[in-house]
Design an enzyme around this catalytic site. Structure first.
Site, short mmCIF file in Angstrom:
data_model
loop_
_atom_site.label_atom_id
_atom_site.label_comp_id
_atom_site.label_asym_id
_atom_site.label_seq_id
_atom_site.Cartn_x
_atom_site.Cartn_y
_atom_site.Cartn_z
N GLU A 17 0.85 -1.20 0.00
CA GLU A 17 0.00 0.00 0.00
C GLU A 17 0.89 1.25 0.00
OE1 GLU A 17 -3.48 -0.29 2.45
OE2 GLU A 17 -3.17 1.77 3.15
N ALA A 51 -9.73 11.31 2.77
CA ALA A 51 -11.18 11.35 3.04
C ALA A 51 -11.78 12.63 2.47
CB ALA A 51 -11.43 11.26 4.54
N HIS A 77 -7.96 3.28 -3.46
CA HIS A 77 -8.89 3.35 -2.34
C HIS A 77 -9.90 4.44 -2.66
CE1 HIS A 77 -5.98 1.63 0.93
NE2 HIS A 77 -5.88 0.99 -0.22
N ARG A 107 -15.37 3.98 4.39
CA ARG A 107 -16.17 5.14 4.80
C ARG A 107 -15.31 6.39 4.84
NH1 ARG A 107 -17.75 6.18 10.94
NH2 ARG A 107 -15.55 6.80 10.83
N TYR A 148 -11.00 -4.74 11.42
CA TYR A 148 -10.28 -4.20 12.58
C TYR A 148 -10.04 -5.27 13.66
CZ TYR A 148 -11.53 -0.03 10.09
OH TYR A 148 -11.65 0.91 9.09
N LYS A 275 8.43 3.68 1.58
CA LYS A 275 9.86 3.60 1.93
C LYS A 275 10.43 2.25 1.48
CE LYS A 275 9.82 6.81 5.75
NZ LYS A 275 9.59 6.97 7.16
#
Ligand code: FAD
Length: 287
Positions: A17, A51, A77, A107, A148, A275
């Protein structure tokens, strides 16, 4: 190719990611990072999104940069909080036309200056609404969601968290990536909870390489992620020497990955922080 099919086809592998760079220097660095990490044949790479659409153009630009590297599957995303469907429609049409096959549906978080943000007064209130919207109007996209291990910061209990995850899966999510965690037992317990609730999509462990423990602690606190006291203490011994602190952290991450692999997690997702040197140290050690 769709990521759910990739995950079925390749028994093991890594995914990466990235976040969209803001400056020309950052863009150049990301290109180099892409070249380095491409040699590890990632299952896919993903690109975060600010967002409310804060990085919409930068995310698109970075996605295109990765797509020029033709053999990389790229997943943008997308967040839905505070966004109108007409805006999402334009972006999803663009992605569809350019051949993107995967979207990470989130969300997002409310604006930080608006703590009384009303989630119910939105066209999209939750991640599940975006999953449902994409599946209804763009059925060809493979959709990823966030889960989560320690529960989302706003949920009252792990049971509630599981129920809401189930709603995202029932809305059509194809696979999930976890929030960062540093104690693998949280991940194993999450897998158990999901299995018991008949949630059978692949759930990739999201791994954040540990380098600067105080920065990670700050971020972890807002994500409800526990930093084990023993690693915090060990890293803090080197607080005046960031390189040594990073070495201890990277060693910890390598051990974390090895334990995951030993316990059956063969596909690992890395939050790379753009990185490459940290990532190569970890990837070489777990090859
Ligand atoms: P949801 O699944 O909607 O959950 C949000 C909260 O609402 C939870 O507390 C949940 O329990 C609750 N909830 C869900 N459904 C209901 C319901 N029916 N009724 C009542 N409550 C409900 N953020 C970004 O801005 N950009 C990114 O690129 C990004 N990438 C991410 C990648 C990963 C792997 C992860 C783990 C997170 C990422 N995030 C990103 C952060 C994410 O946007 C936040 O964690 C956000 O607060 C929750 O998003 P979600 O889609 O998981 O929300």
């Amino acid at each position: 190719m769709k990521i759910n099919n990739i995950l079925k086809k390749y028994e093991k592998g890594v995914s990466f990611e990235f976040f969209p760079p803001k400056t020309d220097k950052g863009k150049k660095a990301l290109k180099k990072t892409a070249d380095v990490l491409k040699t590890y044949n990632p299952l896919y790479v993903s690109m975060t999104y600010g967002a409310g659409g804060a990085t919409q153009e930068k995310t698109k630009e970075a996605v295109n940069m990765f797509r020029e590297n033709k053999d990389l599957v790229v997943m943008p995303h997308l967040t839905c909080i505070g966004v109108k469907s007409s805006v999402l429609e334009n972006l999803l049409n663009e992605y569809k036309e350019s051949g993107i096959k995967n979207i990470m549906a989130l969300r997002g978080d409310p604006p930080q200056d608006n703590l009384t943000f009303d989630f119910s007064d939105q066209e999209f209130s939750y991640g599940k609404d975006l999953v449902r919207y994409i599946k209804r109007h763009y059925s060809d996209f493979c959709v990823g969601i966030a889960v989560y291990p320690e529960g989302h910061i706003e949920t009252a209990s792990l049971e509630q968290d599981t129920d809401y995850t189930k709603q995202k899966v029932d809305a059509g999510a194809d696979f999930a990536v976890t929030q960062m965690f540093f104690d693998n037992d949280y991940y194993y317990a999450l897998l158990d909870r999901m299995k018991k609730s008949d949630i059978n999509i692949p759930i990739l462990p999201g791994i954040l390489p540990l380098t600067d423990v105080s920065k990670v602690k700050q971020f972890a606190a807002i994500c409800r992620t526990t930093v084990p006291p023993h690693i915090e203490e060990e890293m803090n011994r080197y607080k005046n020497n960031p390189d040594d602190m990073a070495k201890v952290g990277i060693d910890f991450t390598i051990k974390q990955c090895r334990d995951l692999i030993k316990n059956g997690a063969k596909q690992l997702h890395f939050f790379t922080l753009n990185k490459p040197s940290i990532m190569t140290a970890i990837l070489e050690a777990i090859r």
